[in-house]
Design an enzyme around this catalytic site. Structure first.
Site, PDB file in Angstrom:
ATOM      1  N   ASN A  26       0.878  -1.170   0.000  1.00 26.25           N
ATOM      2  CA  ASN A  26       0.000   0.000   0.000  1.00 26.25           C
ATOM      3  C   ASN A  26       0.912   1.214   0.000  1.00 26.25           C
ATOM      4  O   ASN A  26       1.491   1.559   1.023  1.00 26.25           O
ATOM      5  CB  ASN A  26      -0.894  -0.032   1.245  1.00 26.25           C
ATOM      6  CG  ASN A  26      -1.723   1.240   1.380  1.00 26.25           C
ATOM      7  OD1 ASN A  26      -1.783   2.049   0.458  1.00 26.25           O
ATOM      8  ND2 ASN A  26      -2.359   1.410   2.526  1.00 26.25           N
ATOM      9  N   LYS A  67       0.176   4.256  -0.289  1.00 21.26           N
ATOM     10  CA  LYS A  67      -0.426   5.471   0.282  1.00 21.26           C
ATOM     11  C   LYS A  67      -0.113   6.669  -0.634  1.00 21.26           C
ATOM     12  O   LYS A  67      -0.113   6.506  -1.852  1.00 21.26           O
ATOM     13  CB  LYS A  67       0.066   5.672   1.729  1.00 21.26           C
ATOM     14  CG  LYS A  67      -0.126   4.398   2.561  1.00 21.26           C
ATOM     15  CD  LYS A  67       0.083   4.573   4.027  1.00 21.26           C
ATOM     16  CE  LYS A  67      -0.151   3.230   4.717  1.00 21.26           C
ATOM     17  NZ  LYS A  67      -0.063   3.302   6.166  1.00 21.26           N
ATOM     18  N   HIS A 120      -9.535   1.219   4.906  1.00 18.67           N
ATOM     19  CA  HIS A 120      -8.264   1.413   5.623  1.00 18.67           C
ATOM     20  C   HIS A 120      -8.505   2.354   6.803  1.00 18.67           C
ATOM     21  O   HIS A 120      -9.307   3.284   6.697  1.00 18.67           O
ATOM     22  CB  HIS A 120      -7.207   1.991   4.676  1.00 18.67           C
ATOM     23  CG  HIS A 120      -5.834   1.921   5.259  1.00 18.67           C
ATOM     24  ND1 HIS A 120      -5.387   2.815   6.205  1.00 18.67           N
ATOM     25  CD2 HIS A 120      -4.823   1.043   5.062  1.00 18.67           C
ATOM     26  CE1 HIS A 120      -4.154   2.478   6.563  1.00 18.67           C
ATOM     27  NE2 HIS A 120      -3.780   1.415   5.884  1.00 18.67           N
ATOM     28  N   GLU A 174      -6.852   4.737   7.907  1.00 14.60           N
ATOM     29  CA  GLU A 174      -6.603   6.154   7.594  1.00 14.60           C
ATOM     30  C   GLU A 174      -7.825   6.768   6.925  1.00 14.60           C
ATOM     31  O   GLU A 174      -8.142   7.939   7.137  1.00 14.60           O
ATOM     32  CB  GLU A 174      -5.349   6.273   6.708  1.00 14.60           C
ATOM     33  CG  GLU A 174      -4.093   6.000   7.536  1.00 14.60           C
ATOM     34  CD  GLU A 174      -2.915   5.456   6.757  1.00 14.60           C
ATOM     35  OE1 GLU A 174      -2.903   5.542   5.520  1.00 14.60           O
ATOM     36  OE2 GLU A 174      -1.992   4.928   7.412  1.00 14.60           O
ATOM     37  N   GLU A 193      -5.210  -4.843  10.556  1.00 12.24           N
ATOM     38  CA  GLU A 193      -4.162  -3.840  10.780  1.00 12.24           C
ATOM     39  C   GLU A 193      -4.409  -3.112  12.103  1.00 12.24           C
ATOM     40  O   GLU A 193      -5.215  -2.170  12.143  1.00 12.24           O
ATOM     41  CB  GLU A 193      -4.159  -2.815   9.647  1.00 12.24           C
ATOM     42  CG  GLU A 193      -3.875  -3.414   8.288  1.00 12.24           C
ATOM     43  CD  GLU A 193      -3.319  -2.365   7.319  1.00 12.24           C
ATOM     44  OE1 GLU A 193      -2.265  -2.641   6.745  1.00 12.24           O
ATOM     45  OE2 GLU A 193      -3.926  -1.288   7.177  1.00 12.24           O
ATOM     46  N   GLY A 218       2.924   2.207  10.685  1.00  7.68           N
ATOM     47  CA  GLY A 218       3.924   3.255  10.509  1.00  7.68           C
ATOM     48  C   GLY A 218       4.670   3.622  11.779  1.00  7.68           C
ATOM     49  O   GLY A 218       5.345   4.651  11.833  1.00  7.68           O
ATOM     50  N   SER A 262       3.718  -2.270  10.191  1.00 10.91           N
ATOM     51  CA  SER A 262       5.172  -2.389  10.348  1.00 10.91           C
ATOM     52  C   SER A 262       5.715  -3.763   9.943  1.00 10.91           C
ATOM     53  O   SER A 262       6.635  -4.285  10.570  1.00 10.91           O
ATOM     54  CB  SER A 262       5.595  -2.031  11.781  1.00 10.91           C
ATOM     55  OG  SER A 262       5.231  -0.691  12.079  1.00 10.91           O
TER      56      SER A 262
HETATM   57  O1  LIG Z   1      -1.173   0.804   6.792  1.00  8.23           O
HETATM   58  C1  LIG Z   1      -0.434  -0.089   6.413  1.00  8.23           C
HETATM   59  C2  LIG Z   1      -0.711  -0.810   5.172  1.00  8.23           C
HETATM   60  O2  LIG Z   1      -1.995  -0.567   4.723  1.00  8.23           O
HETATM   61  C3  LIG Z   1       0.774  -0.454   7.179  1.00  8.23           C
HETATM   62  O3  LIG Z   1       1.729   0.520   7.020  1.00  8.23           O
HETATM   63  P1  LIG Z   1       3.242   0.259   7.539  1.00  8.23           P
HETATM   64  O4  LIG Z   1       3.672  -1.062   6.926  1.00  8.23           O
HETATM   65  O5  LIG Z   1       4.027   1.417   7.036  1.00  8.23           O
HETATM   66  O6  LIG Z   1       3.161   0.161   9.023  1.00  8.23           O
END
Ligand SMILES: O=C(CO)COP(=O)(O)O
Length: 253
Positions: free
Chosen positions: A9, A11, A95, A97, A167, A173, A213
């Protein structure tokens, strides 16, 4: 057994040139599609180019969001028909976010899943708890509730082909990963929620990814867990060498 699926992803990262270079660099080395499904979910603007750039490989291209209507007066939105029309194979839905920053609700996610399926796009449906919810021991109840609402009203045959991504929000992150064992417990709870809705046979077939992560250093232990069938990867999917390591680990799992 369930085939592992590794999805990057991206982003809101990478310029157009960086995105094209990435796909050109890795596409010839993607492990056999018999062993692992490899997906890059890129910014919408880059999708048509990346679909063409990856045409001769087994790398699939996905979107990170879409609207649930096929067309209409929705300024700034992208529809499932538009994604299907340019041969996008996957879409990330719900997601954290998007839930947190763009007010996406379980009801909207349910509609988006239906819309994706109607266009032959595989939804990657995200769920996960905040740190507060984890500390209050509400994790399993939270993800079961999210999944139950997201998956309401489908046929078992439709559910089989969906991908779920667990997640934990506190692990995204941050460099903090859930332990593989903890992640497995929650992925098991998700499978049980699916079993309650659609029966054992369907629940056994659905692939559940872990995200938060994930890196080359921890992927093996995560994939060794019974209920973890892949990963949804942010940061570590931005570097071609590290994304390839994740694919290789999954192909050899
Ligand atoms: O949100 C994520 C994937 O959709 C996870 O992000 P990270 O792997 O950067 O922690």
């Amino acid at each position: 057994m369930r085939k592992p699926i590794i999805a990057g992803n991206w982003k809101m990262y990478k310029t157009f040139d960086e995105a094209v270079d990435f796909v050109e660099e890795i596409q010839q080395d993607i492990p056999s599609p018999d062993k692992v499904d490899a997906v890059i979910c890129a910014p919408a603007l880059y999708l048509p180019t990346l679909v063409v750039a990856s045409e001769d490989s087994s790398l699939a291209i996905g979107a990170q969001n879409m609207h649930y209507e096929n067309e209409g007066a929705f300024t700034g939105e992208i529809s499932p028909v538009m994604l299907a029309n340019i041969n996008v194979d996957y879409v990330i839905l719900g997601h954290s976010e998007r839930r947190e920053m763009f007010n996406e609700t379980d009801e909207a996610i349910n509609k988006k899943i239906r819309a994706a399926l109607s266009q032959g796009i595989v939804p990657i449906i995200c769920c996960g708890e905040t740190l507060e919810e984890r500390e209050a021991e509400q994790t399993e109840a939270k993800v079961a509730r999210q999944i139950t609402k997201a998956l309401e009203g489908f046929a078992p045959i439709e559910v089989e082909h969906m991908v779920i991504a667990y997640e934990p929000i506190w692990a995204i992150g941050t460099g903090k990963t859930a332990t593989a064992q903890d992640a497995n417990v929650v992925c098991c709870a998700i499978r049980l929620a699916i079993e309650t809705l659609y029966g054992k046979d369907t629940a056994r077939k659905v692939r559940i990814q872990y995200g938060g992560s994930v890196k080359p250093e921890n992927i093996k232990e995560l994939l060794a867990q019974e209920h973890i069938d892949g990963a949804l990867v942010g940061g570590a999917s931005l570097d071609p060498a590290s994304f390839m390591k994740l694919l290789e680990a999954a192909a050899n799992a």
